[in-house]
Design a protein around this motif. Sequence first.
Motif, short mmCIF file in Angstrom:
data_model
loop_
_atom_site.label_atom_id
_atom_site.label_comp_id
_atom_site.label_asym_id
_atom_site.label_seq_id
_atom_site.Cartn_x
_atom_site.Cartn_y
_atom_site.Cartn_z
N ALA A 244 -10.42 2.02 67.86
CA ALA A 244 -9.81 3.38 66.39
C ALA A 244 -10.68 2.75 65.24
O ALA A 244 -11.06 1.64 64.75
N THR A 245 -11.20 3.69 64.53
CA THR A 245 -11.42 3.17 63.31
C THR A 245 -11.17 2.40 62.19
O THR A 245 -11.99 1.13 62.42
N ARG A 246 -9.57 2.25 62.02
CA ARG A 246 -8.91 1.34 61.40
C ARG A 246 -9.46 0.21 61.90
O ARG A 246 -9.36 -0.71 61.64
N THR A 247 -9.56 0.16 63.14
CA THR A 247 -9.84 -1.52 63.40
C THR A 247 -10.40 -2.31 63.13
O THR A 247 -11.43 -3.54 62.56
N ARG A 248 -11.96 -1.45 63.49
CA ARG A 248 -13.21 -1.78 63.25
C ARG A 248 -13.46 -1.89 61.93
O ARG A 248 -14.26 -2.97 62.22
N GLU A 249 -12.96 -1.16 60.82
CA GLU A 249 -13.25 -1.01 59.68
C GLU A 249 -12.57 -2.57 59.30
O GLU A 249 -12.63 -3.08 57.90
N THR A 250 -11.46 -2.61 59.77
CA THR A 250 -10.41 -4.12 59.99
C THR A 250 -11.77 -4.95 59.90
O THR A 250 -11.91 -5.81 59.09
N LEU A 251 -12.34 -5.15 61.01
CA LEU A 251 -12.74 -6.35 61.81
C LEU A 251 -14.25 -6.57 60.85
O LEU A 251 -14.70 -7.51 59.86
N ALA A 252 -15.17 -5.24 60.24
CA ALA A 252 -15.99 -5.21 59.12
C ALA A 252 -15.63 -5.94 57.76
O ALA A 252 -16.50 -6.86 57.74
N ARG A 253 -14.64 -5.36 57.31
CA ARG A 253 -14.33 -6.32 56.22
C ARG A 253 -13.84 -7.41 55.69
O ARG A 253 -13.13 -8.10 54.86
N THR A 254 -13.11 -8.36 57.41
CA THR A 254 -13.13 -9.28 57.43
C THR A 254 -13.91 -10.85 57.19
O THR A 254 -14.13 -11.35 56.44
N GLY A 255 -15.75 -9.77 57.99
CA GLY A 255 -16.61 -10.80 57.59
C GLY A 255 -16.89 -11.72 58.43
O GLY A 255 -17.50 -12.75 58.11
N ILE A 256 -15.52 -11.39 59.69
CA ILE A 256 -15.42 -12.70 60.84
C ILE A 256 -16.88 -12.62 61.55
O ILE A 256 -17.50 -11.55 62.06
N ASP A 257 -17.41 -13.23 61.71
CA ASP A 257 -19.48 -13.20 61.93
C ASP A 257 -18.98 -14.12 63.34
O ASP A 257 -18.89 -15.50 64.40
N ALA A 258 -18.32 -13.38 64.60
CA ALA A 258 -18.03 -13.41 66.09
C ALA A 258 -18.62 -12.46 66.45
O ALA A 258 -17.98 -11.79 66.77
N PRO A 259 -19.14 -12.47 68.28
CA PRO A 259 -18.93 -11.92 69.29
C PRO A 259 -18.04 -10.52 69.55
O PRO A 259 -16.60 -11.40 69.45
#
Length: 167
Positions: A58-73
């Motif tokens: 879902a777009t909102r989960t993908r955007e959440t991940l992007a905004r966390t700045g977490i860098d992992a596979p």
Amino acid sequence: MNRRRTLLLMRHAKSDYPDGVVDHDRPLAPRGIREAGLAGDWLRANAPAIDAVLCSTATRTRETLARTGIDAPVRYSDRLYEATPGTVIREINHTADDVGTLLVIGHEPTTSGLALTLAADEGTDLAVLERISMKFPTSAIAVLTAECAWNALEPRRAALVGFEIPR
């Protein structure tokens, strides 16, 4: 021999409701953008280093991940959208054995249901259990530990040890 694993269950950040946009494609609201960043800050400061992420498409989960700045596979899974806790457990079971800390970004009511389903009596903080059973707000993060391989994770096999609502 099993080693301790950390499972971080995060509900996506606050989403927007634009006209004409189907639920799966809803983006984050301005508040969600801010709170996802705060969640990332909390994760970096308080959780073990994240080795992998399992995220709904879902777009909102993908955007959440992007905004966390977490860098992992990252592994994106359509199955996490409108999932049951059992479906998410089966997705977690496919996580590589060398992953020590897994972040799962999903939706309600699945995320709280999953935390409650996985929580065993031994090691679980009852105050945390009660908080999650009352409400699992956007951007909230449940922290669980398990003494089993990811492919052996099943209901009542983890300890629910923390709950954070980054604000």
